[in-house]
Design an enzyme around this catalytic site. Sequence first.
Site, mmCIF file in Angstrom:
data_model
loop_
_atom_site.group_PDB
_atom_site.id
_atom_site.type_symbol
_atom_site.label_atom_id
_atom_site.label_comp_id
_atom_site.label_asym_id
_atom_site.label_seq_id
_atom_site.Cartn_x
_atom_site.Cartn_y
_atom_site.Cartn_z
ATOM 1 N N GLN A 1 -9.194 -42.809 3.172
ATOM 2 C CA GLN A 1 -9.957 -43.233 4.346
ATOM 3 C C GLN A 1 -10.961 -42.193 4.849
ATOM 4 O O GLN A 1 -12.089 -42.529 5.212
ATOM 5 C CB GLN A 1 -8.987 -43.587 5.463
ATOM 6 C CG GLN A 1 -9.580 -44.407 6.557
ATOM 7 C CD GLN A 1 -8.519 -44.901 7.547
ATOM 8 O OE1 GLN A 1 -8.818 -45.176 8.679
ATOM 9 N NE2 GLN A 1 -7.286 -45.025 7.136
ATOM 10 N N THR B 1 -4.819 -40.726 16.833
ATOM 11 C CA THR B 1 -4.728 -41.833 15.887
ATOM 12 C C THR B 1 -5.987 -41.832 15.035
ATOM 13 O O THR B 1 -7.095 -41.602 15.538
ATOM 14 C CB THR B 1 -4.470 -43.185 16.583
ATOM 15 O OG1 THR B 1 -4.357 -44.196 15.573
ATOM 16 C CG2 THR B 1 -5.581 -43.564 17.547
ATOM 17 N N GLU B 2 -5.798 -42.035 13.722
ATOM 18 C CA GLU B 2 -6.884 -41.843 12.764
ATOM 19 C C GLU B 2 -8.078 -42.747 13.049
ATOM 20 O O GLU B 2 -9.199 -42.429 12.675
ATOM 21 C CB GLU B 2 -6.375 -42.088 11.335
ATOM 22 C CG GLU B 2 -6.010 -43.543 11.061
ATOM 23 C CD GLU B 2 -5.213 -43.737 9.779
ATOM 24 O OE1 GLU B 2 -4.500 -42.810 9.372
ATOM 25 O OE2 GLU B 2 -5.299 -44.829 9.192
ATOM 26 N N ASN B 3 -7.822 -43.897 13.697
ATOM 27 C CA ASN B 3 -8.908 -44.816 13.988
ATOM 28 C C ASN B 3 -9.691 -44.421 15.236
ATOM 29 O O ASN B 3 -10.358 -45.256 15.841
ATOM 30 C CB ASN B 3 -8.405 -46.263 14.072
ATOM 31 C CG ASN B 3 -7.206 -46.438 14.972
ATOM 32 O OD1 ASN B 3 -6.313 -45.597 14.978
ATOM 33 N ND2 ASN B 3 -7.158 -47.521 15.710
ATOM 34 N N SER C 1 -13.113 -38.417 13.359
ATOM 35 C CA SER C 1 -11.654 -38.451 13.402
ATOM 36 C C SER C 1 -11.054 -37.765 12.175
ATOM 37 O O SER C 1 -10.091 -36.995 12.276
ATOM 38 C CB SER C 1 -11.173 -39.894 13.475
ATOM 39 O OG SER C 1 -9.768 -39.941 13.589
#
Lengths: 225, 225, 230, 230
Positions: free
Chosen positions: B102, C63-65, C105
């Site tokens: 990601q 949080t990665e998002n 992030s």
Amino acid sequence: MTAITGDPDEAVAGIADGATVLVGGFGMAGMPVTLIEALIRQGATDLTVVSNNAGNGDTGLAALLAAGRVRKMICSFPRQSDSWVFDGLYREGRIELEVVPQGNLAERMRAAGAGIGAFFSPTGVGTLLAEGKERRTIDGREYVLEYPIKGDVALIGAYLGDRRGNLVYRKTARNFGPVMATAATLTIAEVRRVVELGELDPEAVVTPSIYVDRILDLSAAEASS
Amino acid sequence: MTAITGDPDEAVAGIADGATVLVGGFGMAGMPVTLIEALIRQGATDLTVVSNNAGNGDTGLAALLAAGRVRKMICSFPRQSDSWVFDGLYREGRIELEVVPQGNLAERMRAAGAGIGAFFSPTGVGTLLAEGKERRTIDGREYVLEYPIKGDVALIGAYLGDRRGNLVYRKTARNFGPVMATAATLTIAEVRRVVELGELDPEAVVTPSIYVDRILDLSAAEASS
Amino acid sequence: MTFPIPPAGRTVEHLGRGPLGRDELAAVVARDIPRDSFVNLGIGQPTTVADHLAADSGVILHTENGMLGMGPAASADEVDPDLTNAGKIPVTEPPGAAYFHHADSFAMMRGGHLDVCVLGAYQVSERGDLANWHTGAPDAIPAVGGAMDLAIGAKDVFVMMTLFARDGSPKLVRECTYPLTGLACVSRLYTDQALFQVGPGGVTAVETYGTTVDELAARLDVTVSRLDGR
Amino acid sequence: MTFPIPPAGRTVEHLGRGPLGRDELAAVVARDIPRDSFVNLGIGQPTTVADHLAADSGVILHTENGMLGMGPAASADEVDPDLTNAGKIPVTEPPGAAYFHHADSFAMMRGGHLDVCVLGAYQVSERGDLANWHTGAPDAIPAVGGAMDLAIGAKDVFVMMTLFARDGSPKLVRECTYPLTGLACVSRLYTDQALFQVGPGGVTAVETYGTTVDELAARLDVTVSRLDGR
């Protein structure tokens, strides 16, 4: 956890001789003048300073240079109409200079903060400033390999901080602050005022608290001085 | 100059067969559902889609996949509890898949937008996903070389746009939108509402108008439908 | 129940009880997260660690998002589709939060700014190699998400898992047989049977739960040291 | 005064007048900036181009120090030390502006998102090589700023300068003798004597001011073509 203080000397405590210090600001906008004055009192010497310019007039970074604390400047634009302190030191051979194109300077610090080992930049290809650097053609375009610039310390100027350490900036004084905050082991920000948790808009926080180790609250500093 | 429309079909006009389309969203948050529905009607096929996931349920990206328009997915996490459309196509061998960690996915698009030719990332070193990639040790740490992912088109969801094309997002729906906007030749954003110039705080604009070619104003779309 | 932090330099065997339940395991992980840390909790079981953090722990969740200072899961009337965690579960926004985009992030993760990240795993090797993204089964659809970024992206990577698979085979191994997520990245391994340090020094038991170090060592194919060197 | 946009495919010689003054030169550059472009104006003379852009041009100015939609120079009572252009001159913030940090600002440039950038120069070569940052004099303090990033960072790079140095030597040359800023990056060269296209096709005169193409060609060491191929 971000430590908040109104005492400039406490804010810069522990900076070691020989440290690489990232200093925010583009000209005087965003320049952490109070922190630099404290660093002069603190006494660390033999510093490598990374900053866009090499000081303006006789205050801030120029005063640090004048105090003889800087061994080497890494910057994009040392020569300005009011950079007489640096100019003098340089001509006398008393300071080392590494000139880096401004965008490479910013991106190299971003790489340090973002865990990127190196990156291929098209800026500077074929110029003096790329001499000796690894070169590669990718997809028909020429690039040079640029490495991260990591700081032991970053001194930056921001507008407001909250109690947790989140920062916002003001207009073009934002410049190098957010990038330098990510690239140093110890990031110290001077802010005009510290506000309560919840007063900064979470959508508009530019530097999240994870990047900020210490905040100097200038409003508290003034109140106590 | 950013074109503003209330017509979803006008917003996606001209997307070519074979295009690489960056699709924003993390799950459904930030997913440009109305633009994707319009893209299905528009008919472009043989697409390569770059998105974090490979569709949820039966709408949005999943519907584009179900319509058979996508030749290849580049994503980090195709397998989800509700990704039955993709799962079926993949098991039938009717879609190609490139799985990218990601953070490398985000950084490769940032590189495309930022003019970086390639970068050394520590993510994935020693794993299946780094097989065949150039490897290098820098300062004692291992990295793999990652190349930019550039889009012909980006379809993103934002919160508000202003008349000039500046965008703000809302909470974690921000995710990939700002990065994809920089990485595509043609960036199309759907926003809940377009506001007048001056209504967005210049300190809080996340995607400046230079990255936005077209805006679909969902409030105008609803008013006219 | 929670266990006290074990005294430095001594391995503690908690006997007269069974292995840890899932909640107990989460509580032990929470116990070991330093005050005021910046922490990322992976999808699934690691997410439950948040429920065991003291209200005054000062721990700030990433949080990665794209959020720092994430709050607890949203109750039914708080659900906002624009605000989720990495598992796409609706969460809340306490005061002091900050949002950022995905490149920022993951720069935060990759740059080593997080103090602790907690992940699940299929296998962990004695050197701290992690396998948690892919079973390698021929019909499995590969999906990595942020796992590889998290594996290399925190100062300390904690793994929580059962020590043995359903078929009884150990998941703490000499060499991972599942596809790797990251090399030599795990520092502490939290299991139902024991808490281990892993890394260049090999495997060291810190605590055991309902069993002894010797009993565990007999069931594992790795050398297990004790903190007290016995 | 301003000149009309020259007809496509024809080189226009504006005779019966002298070379362009500085203001006239800035006006010609402004004339050629397409409507609604995103433009960066370099420090010094290029900055003055802004004064010649029509109010309804739609041109949006970028400044490297982190702003898009920059307004005109600040009047005395508008000066805000936190708001300057790349030359550190106080400017203003019209509605619709956006601020960003330096890495984002230079990503915008390096990524090729700006339509036009206008720079000054010591020398430009017939291929479009640019020399504008360093005289190479042994006692000069080198200072590059954003020049190299700008040189490679816009779809079109316009240079504005006098065609001849004070000593009469041409600044449009076969090969730059000053240290380079960028290779083959300049597309249009605006001078007091003439407007040229430069690049892979060599030098083509688009307009001349107070002189003819033939007269200029005789004074230059490069081959000068005409748009009409004569």
